[in-house]
Write a protein that holds these residues in place. Structure first.
Motif, PDB file in Angstrom:
ATOM      1  N   LEU A  36      -6.483  -4.158  -8.131  1.00  9.91           N
ATOM      2  CA  LEU A  36      -5.810  -3.122  -7.875  1.00  9.91           C
ATOM      3  C   LEU A  36      -5.439  -2.185  -7.119  1.00  9.91           C
ATOM      4  N   TRP A  37      -6.739  -1.885  -6.467  1.00 15.30           N
ATOM      5  CA  TRP A  37      -7.363  -0.306  -5.962  1.00 15.30           C
ATOM      6  C   TRP A  37      -6.605  -1.319  -4.622  1.00 15.30           C
ATOM      7  N   ARG A  38      -7.715  -2.012  -3.849  1.00 15.63           N
ATOM      8  CA  ARG A  38      -7.495  -1.878  -3.238  1.00 15.63           C
ATOM      9  C   ARG A  38      -6.315  -2.923  -2.593  1.00 15.63           C
ATOM     10  N   ASP A  39      -5.330  -3.539  -3.332  1.00 16.97           N
ATOM     11  CA  ASP A  39      -4.206  -3.969  -3.654  1.00 16.97           C
ATOM     12  C   ASP A  39      -2.561  -2.442  -3.024  1.00 16.97           C
ATOM     13  N   ALA A  40      -3.312  -1.843  -3.733  1.00 13.75           N
ATOM     14  CA  ALA A  40      -2.374  -0.158  -4.088  1.00 13.75           C
ATOM     15  C   ALA A  40      -2.267  -0.308  -2.354  1.00 13.75           C
ATOM     16  N   TYR A  41      -3.457   0.508  -1.935  1.00 11.16           N
ATOM     17  CA  TYR A  41      -3.853   0.483  -0.795  1.00 11.16           C
ATOM     18  C   TYR A  41      -3.456  -0.260   0.055  1.00 11.16           C
ATOM     19  N   ARG A  42      -3.559  -1.384  -0.053  1.00 12.90           N
ATOM     20  CA  ARG A  42      -2.980  -2.500   1.547  1.00 12.90           C
ATOM     21  C   ARG A  42      -1.130  -2.047   1.211  1.00 12.90           C
ATOM     22  N   LEU A  43      -1.022  -1.595   0.012  1.00  7.78           N
ATOM     23  CA  LEU A  43       0.533  -2.294   0.131  1.00  7.78           C
ATOM     24  C   LEU A  43       1.057  -0.277   0.437  1.00  7.78           C
ATOM     25  N   VAL A  44       0.820   0.475  -0.562  1.00 10.38           N
ATOM     26  CA  VAL A  44       1.497   1.259  -0.370  1.00 10.38           C
ATOM     27  C   VAL A  44       1.758   1.434   1.167  1.00 10.38           C
ATOM     28  N   ARG A  45       3.325   2.263   1.222  1.00  8.40           N
ATOM     29  CA  ARG A  45       3.546   3.530   2.709  1.00  8.40           C
ATOM     30  C   ARG A  45       3.969   4.765   2.581  1.00  8.40           C
ATOM     31  N   VAL A  46       3.856   5.368   3.268  1.00  7.65           N
ATOM     32  CA  VAL A  46       4.288   7.086   3.157  1.00  7.65           C
ATOM     33  C   VAL A  46       5.645   7.361   3.813  1.00  7.65           C
ATOM     34  N   PRO A  47       5.923   7.561   3.114  1.00  9.44           N
ATOM     35  CA  PRO A  47       7.447   7.898   3.891  1.00  9.44           C
ATOM     36  C   PRO A  47       6.993   8.462   4.813  1.00  9.44           C
ATOM     37  N   GLU A  48       8.601   8.149   5.803  1.00  7.78           N
ATOM     38  CA  GLU A  48       7.672   8.386   7.436  1.00  7.78           C
ATOM     39  C   GLU A  48       8.457   9.672   7.806  1.00  7.78           C
ATOM     40  N   ASP A  49       8.652  10.532   7.055  1.00  7.91           N
ATOM     41  CA  ASP A  49       8.567  11.989   7.706  1.00  7.91           C
ATOM     42  C   ASP A  49       7.647  13.065   6.864  1.00  7.91           C
ATOM     43  N   ALA A  50       6.607  12.225   5.408  1.00  7.50           N
ATOM     44  CA  ALA A  50       6.038  12.682   5.603  1.00  7.50           C
ATOM     45  C   ALA A  50       4.656  13.789   5.793  1.00  7.50           C
ATOM     46  N   ALA A  51       3.626  12.447   6.367  1.00  6.87           N
ATOM     47  CA  ALA A  51       2.923  12.847   7.445  1.00  6.87           C
ATOM     48  C   ALA A  51       3.430  14.159   8.834  1.00  6.87           C
ATOM     49  N   ALA A  52       4.463  14.018   9.287  1.00 13.33           N
ATOM     50  CA  ALA A  52       4.868  14.952  10.096  1.00 13.33           C
ATOM     51  C   ALA A  52       5.376  16.414   9.355  1.00 13.33           C
ATOM     52  N   ARG A  53       5.790  15.471   8.645  1.00 12.81           N
ATOM     53  CA  ARG A  53       5.955  17.632   7.254  1.00 12.81           C
ATOM     54  C   ARG A  53       4.722  17.970   7.172  1.00 12.81           C
TER      55      ARG A  53
ATOM     56  N   GLY B 271      -4.470   4.902 -14.841  1.00 14.09           N
ATOM     57  CA  GLY B 271      -3.538   4.315 -13.903  1.00 14.09           C
ATOM     58  C   GLY B 271      -2.218   4.984 -12.954  1.00 14.09           C
ATOM     59  N   ASP B 272      -2.270   6.402 -13.245  1.00 17.14           N
ATOM     60  CA  ASP B 272      -1.445   6.761 -12.863  1.00 17.14           C
ATOM     61  C   ASP B 272      -2.414   7.630 -11.336  1.00 17.14           C
ATOM     62  N   GLY B 273      -3.983   7.221 -11.725  1.00 16.16           N
ATOM     63  CA  GLY B 273      -4.896   7.117 -10.380  1.00 16.16           C
ATOM     64  C   GLY B 273      -4.369   6.375  -9.225  1.00 16.16           C
ATOM     65  N   VAL B 274      -3.643   4.842  -9.446  1.00 17.17           N
ATOM     66  CA  VAL B 274      -3.509   3.836  -9.191  1.00 17.17           C
ATOM     67  C   VAL B 274      -2.600   3.852  -7.975  1.00 17.17           C
ATOM     68  N   ASN B 275      -1.625   4.657  -8.491  1.00 16.24           N
ATOM     69  CA  ASN B 275      -0.436   4.518  -7.809  1.00 16.24           C
ATOM     70  C   ASN B 275      -0.687   6.246  -7.102  1.00 16.24           C
ATOM     71  N   VAL B 276      -1.390   6.903  -7.146  1.00 15.95           N
ATOM     72  CA  VAL B 276      -1.535   8.936  -6.292  1.00 15.95           C
ATOM     73  C   VAL B 276      -2.609   8.656  -5.212  1.00 15.95           C
ATOM     74  N   LEU B 277      -3.369   8.178  -5.912  1.00 23.80           N
ATOM     75  CA  LEU B 277      -4.422   8.457  -5.414  1.00 23.80           C
ATOM     76  C   LEU B 277      -4.309   7.205  -3.292  1.00 23.80           C
ATOM     77  N   PRO B 278      -4.170   6.115  -3.581  1.00 21.30           N
ATOM     78  CA  PRO B 278      -3.654   5.396  -2.518  1.00 21.30           C
ATOM     79  C   PRO B 278      -3.011   6.238  -1.463  1.00 21.30           C
ATOM     80  N   LEU B 279      -1.594   6.251  -2.107  1.00 17.44           N
ATOM     81  CA  LEU B 279      -0.118   6.583  -1.584  1.00 17.44           C
ATOM     82  C   LEU B 279      -1.078   8.066  -0.716  1.00 17.44           C
TER      83      LEU B 279
END
Length: 180
Positions: A25-42, A61-69
Motif C-alpha cells: 500500500l505504501w509503495r502504491d500510494a507513492y507511485r500513484l500520488v501527484r502533487v498539485p501543479e502549483d504546490a511545488a512552485a509555491r 492509515g493517515d500516514g499512507v495518505n500524507v507521507l507519500p504526498l
C-alpha cells in the motif's frame, strides 16, 4: 539535537524498505500520488532551506495518505528535504506534539536551515480532523475509516499540501524574529 535526529532519520526509500505493515500500500500510494501543479512552485518560492521531519509508523492509515504526498512535494521543491522517524522510537519528541492529549500521527515538523523547529502539522487536514473528532467518533470504527479514506480520495492531497505550505510560509515569516 534536531539536526542529529534529522540526519539520522530515514529517507522515504529507506522507510519503504523497512515497512512491514501494508508495504504494498505504501509503495502504491507513492507511485500513484501527484502533487498539485502549483504546490511545488509555491513552496520553492518561500525563502530559506526547509526540512520536514515526519513522525509516523508503517501501520498508520493517515500516514499512507500524507507521507507519500509530502515526499513527492519535497522531491519537487529544491529548498526542501524530508526524513522519517518512528513515533514509538521517539516518545520524547512525540510527547511535545500531542493532538488533544493523544500521540496521533503523522506529525510533520518543519525545521529551518539551522534545524530549529518552526512549526508542525498533523495528524490530519484540519477539516477532516474536526469531522473525526465530532461526527466521526460517533460512528463504528470501520465506517469512520471508510469515510476518512473517501475524504482523502476526493481531496487528492490538496488540503494537506496547502496546510503544510502554510506552516512553512508562517515559519519563514518568523525566522529571525525573537520572542518578546
Amino acid at each position: 539535537m534536531m539536526r542529529q535526529r534529522f540526519e539520522s532519520a530515514l529517507t522515504f526509500a529507506e522507510f519503504l524498505e523497512q515497512a512491514q505493515a501494508n508495504a504494498a500500500l505504501w509503495r502504491d500510494a507513492y507511485r500513484l500520488v501527484r502533487v498539485p501543479e502549483d504546490a511545488a512552485a509555491r513552496l520553492a518560492a518561500i525563502p530559506g532551506r526547509w526540512h520536514f521531519l515526519v513522525m509516523v509508523e508503517d501501520w498508520c492509515g493517515d500516514g499512507v495518505n500524507v507521507l507519500p504526498l509530502l515526499t513527492r512535494l519535497a522531491e519537487a521543491a529544491p529548498n526542501v528535504d524530508l526524513r522519517v522517524i518512528g513515533r514509538d522510537d521517539n516518545a520524547d519528541l512525540m510527547d511535545t506534539h500531542l493532538t488533544n492529549g493523544s500521540r496521533s500521527i503523522p506529525v510533520v515538523m518543519v525545521l529551518d536551515e539551522d534545524y530549529e523547529e518552526r512549526g508542525w502539522w498533523g495528524p490530519r487536514p484540519s477539516a477532516l480532523q474536526q469531522w473525526v473528532m465530532d461526527e466521526g467518533m460517533a460512528l463504528e470504527k470501520s465506517e469512520r475509516y471508510r469515510r476518512v479514506r473517501t475524504w482523502y480520495a476526493r481531496d487528492r492531497g490538496r488540503t494537506i499540501v496547502d496546510e503544510v505550505i502554510d506552516v512553512v510560509a508562517r515559519a519563514a515569516g518568523d525566522v529571525g524574529v525573537s520572542a518578546a
